[in-house]
Design an enzyme around this catalytic site. Sequence first.
Site, PDB file in Angstrom:
ATOM      1  CG  ASP A  39       0.517   0.307   9.489  1.00  6.09           C
ATOM      2  OD1 ASP A  39       0.175   1.188  10.297  1.00  6.09           O
ATOM      3  OD2 ASP A  39       0.849   0.551   8.310  1.00  6.09           O
TER       4      ASP A  39
ATOM      5  CD  GLN B 186       0.359   8.400   7.019  1.00  2.00           C
ATOM      6  OE1 GLN B 186      -0.188   9.244   7.713  1.00  2.00           O
ATOM      7  NE2 GLN B 186      -0.235   7.281   6.656  1.00  2.00           N
TER       8      GLN B 186
ATOM      9  NE  ARG C 273      -5.508   8.383  10.790  1.00  3.97           N
ATOM     10  CZ  ARG C 273      -4.885   7.560   9.960  1.00  3.97           C
ATOM     11  NH1 ARG C 273      -5.528   7.084   8.911  1.00  3.97           N
ATOM     12  NH2 ARG C 273      -3.638   7.218  10.173  1.00  3.97           N
TER      13      ARG C 273
ATOM     14  CB  SER D  89       5.105  10.164  11.244  1.00  4.45           C
ATOM     15  OG  SER D  89       4.237  10.216  10.129  1.00  4.45           O
TER      16      SER D  89
ATOM     17  CE  LYS E 157      -2.859   0.876   3.634  1.00  6.02           C
ATOM     18  NZ  LYS E 157      -2.682   2.266   4.116  1.00  6.02           N
ATOM     19  CB  SER E 158       3.785   2.323   2.009  1.00  4.88           C
ATOM     20  OG  SER E 158       3.203   2.279   3.275  1.00  4.88           O
TER      21      SER E 158
ATOM     22  NE  ARG F  51      -2.711  -1.615   8.367  1.00  8.63           N
ATOM     23  CZ  ARG F  51      -2.416  -2.031   7.137  1.00  8.63           C
ATOM     24  NH1 ARG F  51      -2.539  -3.304   6.810  1.00  8.63           N
ATOM     25  NH2 ARG F  51      -1.982  -1.186   6.225  1.00  8.63           N
TER      26      ARG F  51
ATOM     27  CE  LYS G 179      -0.345   4.418  12.982  1.00  6.57           C
ATOM     28  NZ  LYS G 179       0.460   5.152  12.008  1.00  6.57           N
TER      29      LYS G 179
END
Length: 437
Positions: free
Chosen positions: A318, A172, A122, A170, A21-22, A390, A345
């Site tokens: 994750d 992101q 978030r 992080s 996914k990343s 998840r 998350k």
Amino acid sequence: MNLLLNPNPPLQGEISVPGDKSLSHRTVILSALAEGNSTIHGFLTGKDCLATVEAMCHLGVKIDFLDPETLLVHGVGLHGLQAPKQSIDCGNSGTSMRLLAGILAAQPFTSVLKGDDSLQQRPMERIVLPLQQMGARIVGREVSGRIFSPLEIHGNTSLSAIDYEMPIASAQVKSCLLLAGLYAKGQTSLKEKGASRDHTERLLQSFGVALSIAQNHIILTSPTTLKAQEIYIPGDISSAAFFIAGAAMVPGSHIILRQVGVNPRRIGIISILKLMGADITIHGPRLICGEPIADIEIKGTKLRGIDVPSEMVVSAIDEFPIIFIAASCASGTTHIRGIEELRYKETDRIEVMAKGLKILGVSLEVFPDGILINGSSLNEGTVVSHGDHRVAMAFAMASLVAKGSIIIRDCDNIATSFPNFCELANQLGMSIHSIED
Ligand code: S3P
């Protein structure tokens, strides 16, 4: 969608999980910003990554699906994006929102990023504040000193580079700032608190961007251009994790997962399960497009509880929902601290997992930054995923060790990261059925 899981024999067989996914998010973004056409093989057609594809299309990039997992991205170059005609919906995907914000901050137009109810809760100040330091004007929804989406991003074509020590580990945040740094004047210098996944750095280098990386310090110098690539994305270790742990915790299981990404900054799940006594072998590691991939063989055994070393947390960030399940059926106690990021998350994963585990009869104690789980046997019961993919998949694996059937409510979002999860699980011998309310 709700899932009904009946007890089943140990897992057996060989499968390949869908693309990472990343990497899927990052490859489509960088290909769009490159000069020329890039082909991406093994793209994850989960809803999260499709949100990124759609966003790039709204920004004027032409993207063709040659087949469901192969994309042809017609790069427009760093300065070729166009103003979107509508707000960009990132759905459930924090990665889409945070990475896109980095690019949009530097554009000669205004754009709006929005998301679903979970994404709108978030935290976004982690990207908004450093982007503002670079000169971006971003207006978010401010609540009690925090910033949430929707984000209205008024692009600034003369961003200044930042010298920034990131307060949290992080990927992101790091990736958002590296993408903004592609447009900034001067040297972008980022120091990381922990070694978060480095896919953006690896990909930027393969697209021809010069980075200097020393331990947790990254320096990017702009201006630059990105060169189109042919990219092969490996299977997602975070999707594989459900089957790795599921097989590892059930004696008699024996499975092989083919062509999984084993980036050292993503394999915390393997290190943690091995400390718990798991029998996991990595076969034939090799590099593809700058990322290590391998086949992973798992044989089931009775796991034991451990204190999870804090240095393993970031590389398993994750995977804690499934690690909680493994801990619940291990002998002894598992103690995990330093995982407060789980509260930010798709759900507060510490609370949501604890709630479900208690329903299944697991004894545990929750802390602000962690959990202590006393391993035992799991009862049958009905749990709710609260829309967290998840969490849903972790509880699905709990059925492997539960005394009776498990029902999991609110499972639609499994499709955000792992659309064929149920099909592959059933191929390995599980018994998963979708049921009506
Ligand atoms: C991701 C980074 C991690 C991870 C998320 C994907 C990424 O988030 O939890 O699922 O692709 O960069 P953080 O950067 O918030 O830790």
